[in-house]
Design a protein around this motif. Sequence first.
Motif, PDB file in Angstrom:
ATOM      1  N   GLN A 175      11.151   2.849   7.952  1.00  0.00           N
ATOM      2  CA  GLN A 175      10.970   3.834   8.168  1.00  0.00           C
ATOM      3  C   GLN A 175      10.086   5.093   7.381  1.00  0.00           C
ATOM      4  O   GLN A 175       8.894   4.569   7.397  1.00  0.00           O
ATOM      5  N   ASP A 176      10.497   4.454   5.930  1.00  0.00           N
ATOM      6  CA  ASP A 176       9.693   4.795   4.468  1.00  0.00           C
ATOM      7  C   ASP A 176       9.020   4.222   4.588  1.00  0.00           C
ATOM      8  O   ASP A 176       7.282   4.069   3.698  1.00  0.00           O
ATOM      9  N   ILE A 177       8.555   2.680   4.519  1.00  0.00           N
ATOM     10  CA  ILE A 177       8.036   1.730   4.669  1.00  0.00           C
ATOM     11  C   ILE A 177       6.565   1.757   5.771  1.00  0.00           C
ATOM     12  O   ILE A 177       5.645   1.616   5.183  1.00  0.00           O
ATOM     13  N   GLN A 178       6.756   2.369   6.842  1.00  0.00           N
ATOM     14  CA  GLN A 178       6.088   2.120   8.067  1.00  0.00           C
ATOM     15  C   GLN A 178       5.391   3.271   7.727  1.00  0.00           C
ATOM     16  O   GLN A 178       3.822   3.258   7.886  1.00  0.00           O
ATOM     17  N   ALA A 179       5.638   4.206   6.946  1.00  0.00           N
ATOM     18  CA  ALA A 179       4.997   5.324   6.349  1.00  0.00           C
ATOM     19  C   ALA A 179       4.024   5.682   4.904  1.00  0.00           C
ATOM     20  O   ALA A 179       3.987   6.592   4.809  1.00  0.00           O
ATOM     21  N   ASN A 180       4.384   4.113   4.631  1.00  0.00           N
ATOM     22  CA  ASN A 180       3.320   3.999   3.440  1.00  0.00           C
ATOM     23  C   ASN A 180       4.251   5.341   2.424  1.00  0.00           C
ATOM     24  O   ASN A 180       3.263   5.687   1.838  1.00  0.00           O
ATOM     25  N   LYS A 181       5.294   5.321   1.998  1.00  0.00           N
ATOM     26  CA  LYS A 181       6.041   6.505   1.107  1.00  0.00           C
ATOM     27  C   LYS A 181       5.840   5.617  -0.478  1.00  0.00           C
ATOM     28  O   LYS A 181       6.259   6.598  -1.270  1.00  0.00           O
ATOM     29  N   TYR A 182       6.008   3.619  -0.033  1.00  0.00           N
ATOM     30  CA  TYR A 182       6.320   3.524  -1.768  1.00  0.00           C
ATOM     31  C   TYR A 182       5.371   2.858  -2.213  1.00  0.00           C
ATOM     32  O   TYR A 182       4.419   2.281  -1.358  1.00  0.00           O
ATOM     33  N   THR A 183       5.440   2.570  -3.301  1.00  0.00           N
ATOM     34  CA  THR A 183       4.160   1.785  -3.600  1.00  0.00           C
ATOM     35  C   THR A 183       4.868   0.298  -3.888  1.00  0.00           C
ATOM     36  O   THR A 183       5.900   0.652  -3.050  1.00  0.00           O
ATOM     37  N   GLN A 184       4.656  -0.611  -4.014  1.00  0.00           N
ATOM     38  CA  GLN A 184       5.322  -2.007  -3.789  1.00  0.00           C
ATOM     39  C   GLN A 184       6.339  -1.335  -4.732  1.00  0.00           C
ATOM     40  O   GLN A 184       7.315  -2.742  -4.249  1.00  0.00           O
TER      41      GLN A 184
END
Length: 193
Positions: free
Chosen positions: A91-100
């Motif tokens: 979910q967090d990946i899809q919401a762009n909550k993280y840098t690579q």
Amino acid sequence: MKKTFIFAFAALLGLASCNNQPQQNDTKETKAPSKESSDVKIAYVEVDSIMSQYTYWKEVTKLMEQKEQNIQKTLATKQQSLQQAAAKFQQDIQANKYTQQQAQQVQASIQKQAQDAEGLQQRLGNEYQKLVADYNKALADSLHHFLESFNKDKKYTMILAKQGDNILYSDKSLDITDDVVKGLNKAYKGMKK
């Protein structure tokens, strides 16, 4: 795991019975019948009856079932926690909550948790199997010690373990299961006091 526990005891009992028999030579000597051969007294004990009626065995079986349930509960909790972490990560990946770099760190953390859970499963499984082996040995030892004492008065030449159809035919008069179970329970009750 429970079936492993029961089958392990049955196999251990069978092996112990086989190991207590004298080895025979492969040479084919014919011996004349002796007076001693007519004095052979054989009896058998139903393994299933010991497993269902021997108080020690029933207590151990209950203890092992509880241990197995605890292991399964622990592993299920770990698995659920791991699934939740993976779902949140997605979910967090899809919401762009993280840098690579952050995503790689979280993913590495989840993979480490998965490896830890796998290690825990292996460790708990090994501990359970060792416990099964220890209880099976204790049960087999108690049975063999009891039969040695029991047989001092009875003077059986051989006492066999019968499980299922491993003995094709036997006269019911050779079945000493009830006496053995009663004796085992009496001896165990005395030990508990």
